[in-house]
Design a protein around this motif. Structure first.
Motif, mmCIF file in Angstrom:
data_model
loop_
_atom_site.group_PDB
_atom_site.id
_atom_site.type_symbol
_atom_site.label_atom_id
_atom_site.label_comp_id
_atom_site.label_asym_id
_atom_site.label_seq_id
_atom_site.Cartn_x
_atom_site.Cartn_y
_atom_site.Cartn_z
ATOM 1 N N GLY A 1 34.703 67.550 76.109
ATOM 2 C CA GLY A 1 35.176 66.789 74.991
ATOM 3 C C GLY A 1 36.460 66.161 75.269
ATOM 4 O O GLY A 1 36.875 65.403 74.310
ATOM 5 N N GLU A 2 37.393 66.543 76.124
ATOM 6 C CA GLU A 2 38.961 66.188 76.212
ATOM 7 C C GLU A 2 38.706 65.449 77.511
ATOM 8 O O GLU A 2 37.737 65.383 78.227
ATOM 9 C CB GLU A 2 39.799 67.317 76.548
ATOM 10 C CG GLU A 2 40.002 68.081 75.155
ATOM 11 C CD GLU A 2 40.948 69.096 75.256
ATOM 12 O OE1 GLU A 2 41.730 69.308 76.260
ATOM 13 O OE2 GLU A 2 41.175 70.046 74.389
ATOM 14 N N PRO A 3 39.706 64.517 77.840
ATOM 15 C CA PRO A 3 39.849 63.873 78.942
ATOM 16 C C PRO A 3 40.167 64.799 80.185
ATOM 17 O O PRO A 3 40.597 65.769 80.059
ATOM 18 C CB PRO A 3 41.240 63.107 78.709
ATOM 19 C CG PRO A 3 41.395 63.055 77.288
ATOM 20 C CD PRO A 3 40.892 64.238 76.732
ATOM 21 N N HIS A 4 39.798 64.111 81.383
ATOM 22 C CA HIS A 4 40.064 64.915 82.600
ATOM 23 C C HIS A 4 41.430 65.331 82.603
ATOM 24 O O HIS A 4 42.228 64.754 82.388
ATOM 25 C CB HIS A 4 39.518 64.325 83.805
ATOM 26 C CG HIS A 4 38.062 63.976 83.848
ATOM 27 N ND1 HIS A 4 37.222 64.843 84.124
ATOM 28 C CD2 HIS A 4 37.396 62.828 83.724
ATOM 29 C CE1 HIS A 4 35.908 64.400 83.838
ATOM 30 N NE2 HIS A 4 36.126 63.150 83.924
ATOM 31 N N ARG A 5 41.701 66.813 83.190
ATOM 32 C CA ARG A 5 43.174 66.939 83.471
ATOM 33 C C ARG A 5 43.512 66.499 84.462
ATOM 34 O O ARG A 5 44.838 65.848 84.496
ATOM 35 C CB ARG A 5 43.037 68.516 83.476
ATOM 36 C CG ARG A 5 44.668 68.849 83.759
ATOM 37 C CD ARG A 5 44.668 70.557 83.797
ATOM 38 N NE ARG A 5 44.244 71.106 82.338
ATOM 39 C CZ ARG A 5 44.187 72.327 81.863
ATOM 40 N NH1 ARG A 5 44.665 73.111 82.800
ATOM 41 N NH2 ARG A 5 43.805 72.602 80.816
ATOM 42 N N LEU A 6 42.795 66.113 85.579
ATOM 43 C CA LEU A 6 43.071 65.725 86.801
ATOM 44 C C LEU A 6 42.040 64.855 87.533
ATOM 45 O O LEU A 6 40.965 65.477 87.659
ATOM 46 C CB LEU A 6 43.753 66.575 87.743
ATOM 47 C CG LEU A 6 44.080 66.272 89.073
ATOM 48 C CD1 LEU A 6 44.956 65.575 89.225
ATOM 49 C CD2 LEU A 6 44.251 67.557 89.909
ATOM 50 N N VAL A 7 42.484 63.472 87.813
ATOM 51 C CA VAL A 7 41.284 63.021 88.732
ATOM 52 C C VAL A 7 42.224 62.652 89.924
ATOM 53 O O VAL A 7 43.330 61.836 89.608
ATOM 54 C CB VAL A 7 40.794 61.611 87.997
ATOM 55 C CG1 VAL A 7 39.800 60.963 88.876
ATOM 56 C CG2 VAL A 7 39.960 62.509 86.954
ATOM 57 N N ILE A 8 41.657 62.639 91.085
ATOM 58 C CA ILE A 8 42.447 61.871 92.389
ATOM 59 C C ILE A 8 41.702 60.798 92.759
ATOM 60 O O ILE A 8 40.255 60.906 92.894
ATOM 61 C CB ILE A 8 42.442 63.115 93.530
ATOM 62 C CG1 ILE A 8 43.270 64.199 92.936
ATOM 63 C CG2 ILE A 8 43.291 62.264 94.676
ATOM 64 C CD1 ILE A 8 43.356 65.479 93.810
ATOM 65 N N GLN A 9 42.246 59.643 93.062
ATOM 66 C CA GLN A 9 41.551 58.539 93.411
ATOM 67 C C GLN A 9 42.439 57.681 94.576
ATOM 68 O O GLN A 9 43.484 57.940 94.784
ATOM 69 C CB GLN A 9 41.477 57.543 92.306
ATOM 70 C CG GLN A 9 42.905 56.967 91.683
ATOM 71 C CD GLN A 9 42.750 55.732 90.769
ATOM 72 O OE1 GLN A 9 41.609 55.595 90.286
ATOM 73 N NE2 GLN A 9 43.804 55.497 90.067
ATOM 74 N N SER A 10 41.788 56.683 95.214
ATOM 75 C CA SER A 10 42.258 56.135 96.333
ATOM 76 C C SER A 10 41.294 54.651 96.427
ATOM 77 O O SER A 10 40.322 54.926 96.237
ATOM 78 C CB SER A 10 42.602 56.742 97.576
ATOM 79 O OG SER A 10 43.262 55.985 98.515
ATOM 80 N N PHE A 11 42.107 53.608 97.028
ATOM 81 C CA PHE A 11 41.333 52.685 97.405
ATOM 82 C C PHE A 11 40.629 52.704 98.856
ATOM 83 O O PHE A 11 39.696 52.271 99.501
ATOM 84 C CB PHE A 11 41.955 51.369 97.807
ATOM 85 C CG PHE A 11 42.293 50.605 96.560
ATOM 86 C CD1 PHE A 11 41.751 49.893 95.978
ATOM 87 C CD2 PHE A 11 43.715 50.936 95.882
ATOM 88 C CE1 PHE A 11 41.948 48.950 94.630
ATOM 89 C CE2 PHE A 11 44.097 50.306 94.718
ATOM 90 C CZ PHE A 11 43.317 49.342 94.127
ATOM 91 N N ASP A 12 41.019 53.943 99.405
ATOM 92 C CA ASP A 12 40.567 54.452 100.899
ATOM 93 C C ASP A 12 39.479 55.428 100.401
ATOM 94 O O ASP A 12 39.918 56.828 100.350
ATOM 95 C CB ASP A 12 41.562 55.203 101.564
ATOM 96 C CG ASP A 12 41.129 55.393 103.176
ATOM 97 O OD1 ASP A 12 40.090 55.965 103.274
ATOM 98 O OD2 ASP A 12 42.138 55.371 103.843
ATOM 99 N N TRP A 13 38.303 54.874 100.805
ATOM 100 C CA TRP A 13 37.255 55.930 100.084
ATOM 101 C C TRP A 13 36.837 57.209 100.931
ATOM 102 O O TRP A 13 36.544 58.216 100.609
ATOM 103 C CB TRP A 13 36.033 55.144 99.830
ATOM 104 C CG TRP A 13 36.229 54.151 98.810
ATOM 105 C CD1 TRP A 13 37.052 53.994 98.011
ATOM 106 C CD2 TRP A 13 35.220 52.810 98.863
ATOM 107 N NE1 TRP A 13 36.836 52.815 97.302
ATOM 108 C CE2 TRP A 13 35.991 52.063 97.817
ATOM 109 C CE3 TRP A 13 34.153 52.436 99.326
ATOM 110 C CZ2 TRP A 13 35.412 50.894 97.336
ATOM 111 C CZ3 TRP A 13 33.613 51.238 99.150
ATOM 112 C CH2 TRP A 13 34.439 50.364 98.000
ATOM 113 N N GLU A 14 37.141 56.927 102.258
ATOM 114 C CA GLU A 14 36.997 57.993 103.316
ATOM 115 C C GLU A 14 37.980 59.204 102.912
ATOM 116 O O GLU A 14 37.587 60.225 103.223
ATOM 117 C CB GLU A 14 37.236 57.378 104.877
ATOM 118 C CG GLU A 14 36.340 58.266 106.023
ATOM 119 C CD GLU A 14 36.637 57.651 106.924
ATOM 120 O OE1 GLU A 14 37.069 58.276 108.128
ATOM 121 O OE2 GLU A 14 36.277 56.448 107.232
#
Ligand code: G3P
Ligand code: CA
Length: 336
Positions: free
Chosen positions: A206-219
């Protein structure tokens, strides 16, 4: 609004007692997208009675971009502080690797636009991030190019940013920028995050994610996911609708806001993923994606974003201030 598939939680109290277990310092003890420890999943699978409670949907959030790039020098601790001051729960920052393999918070692959590198190191053009040590980058001023008020603001390391965010009880959307330039950066990032148990533990349902890792490089992002299986990962850019199912290891798809419509948002969420488009700085654009049913959005102006979300949730159509109004007092009508 379409909702992603929620993980069913039958015993929140038990879950939280497991979450603080020292075993969580080892990423391999954690499970994937739902961000819950594997011990909890086993209990659910073996339970004689069905789970009692469905995990609540996470709140809509306005992610504060590059710290809070609208009103502070991007990707600095001052910008993180500014995001906090403006009420953001989650900030986005970009990271890259220095020549001595320190993880540094920086958007561009060169240092020239946001720092005084050309004055401090006049003979080091083209000022690629990867050509400088962290000690050298630490001598740069990353504040003056935004405003003299921020003169002397340094370029932070990821470690410094993580510590500041933890101190402020804020969440992080971490973009690994141009990972193909920095072989091994996914590993470096996983080691840095694993140093602090805080960043490998989930927030309460019910809270926002503490951490999300993202990139334009999907691999690269998939590789990072294999190193940090408990941490949700996001794909930046527009994954073609017919390829969304191929990325079932991901938790989010975050495209440019100009590239999506309500059908696309529904396709992402029907596949069980969240969607938070970037970078939306005007109130009418925020309203537009909220009406599409997004899970949040990324903005340089988190205060404007928060207001747009509050007004959307209240079903209001009255004016919300535009970014300039945070200083000027002007406002714009939301387009409904
Ligand atoms: O978080 C998404 C957004 O930051 C991607 O664009 O260029 O600002 O890193 P950019
Ligand atoms: Ca970014």
């Amino acid at each position: 609004m379409h909702h992603r598939i929620g993980f069913v939680v039958g015993a929140v109290t038990f879950s939280m007692s497991v979450l603080v277990s020292p075993a969580l310092a080892d990423p391999s003890t954690l499970v994937r997208n739902d961000h819950e420890p594997i011990e909890v999943r086993r209990v659910h699978q073996n339970a004689a009675t069905p789970p009692q409670q469905t995990a609540p949907t996470r709140p809509l959030i306005a992610v504060s971009h590059r710290g809070a790039a609208g009103t502070a020098p991007e990707n600095t601790l001052a910008a993180i502080d500014e995001g906090h001051r403006l009420g953001a729960e989650t900030v986005e920052i970009d990271v890259q690797l220095t020549s001595d393999e320190e993880i540094v918070v920086m958007h561009d692959t060169t240092l020239e636009r946001t720092t005084d590198v050309a004055e401090v190191f006049p003979d080091r053009a083209p000022y690629d991030v990867g050509d400088f040590t962290m000690e050298e980058i630490g001598r740069l001023d990353a504040g003056s190019s935004f405003d003299d008020e921020f003169a002397g603001e340094p370029v932070p390391t990821l470690r410094e940013a993580l510590d500041r965010l933890e101190e402020l009880d804020m969440n992080l959307l971490l973009e690994v920028k141009e990972p193909s330039l920095y072989p091994g950066i996914e590993h470096q990032v996983s080691v840095e995050l694993a140093r602090s148990p805080h960043w490998l533990m989930p927030n309460a349902p019910g809270e926002p994610h503490r951490l999300v890792i993202q990139s334009f490089d999907w691999e690269s992002t998939e590789h990072s996911k294999s190193l940090l299986p408990s941490v949700p990962h996001g794909l930046l850019g527009l994954v073609p609708k017919d390829e969304i199912a191929d990325h079932d290891w991901a938790h989010m798809i975050n495209p440019n806001h100009t590239s999506i419509d309500a059908d696309y948002v529904a396709a992402v969420q029907d596949a069980g993923l969240e969607i938070m488009p970037y970078t939306i700085n005007e109130a009418d654009g925020m309203r537009r994606v909220l009406e599409m049913g997004v899970d949040g959005f990324i903005t340089d102006f988190p205060e404007t974003g928060r207001r747009a979300i509050d007004e959307f949730l209240e079903g209001r159509t009255d004016p919300v201030s535009d970014p300039g109004s945070e200083e000027s007092g002007e406002s714009v009508e939301l387009v409904s």
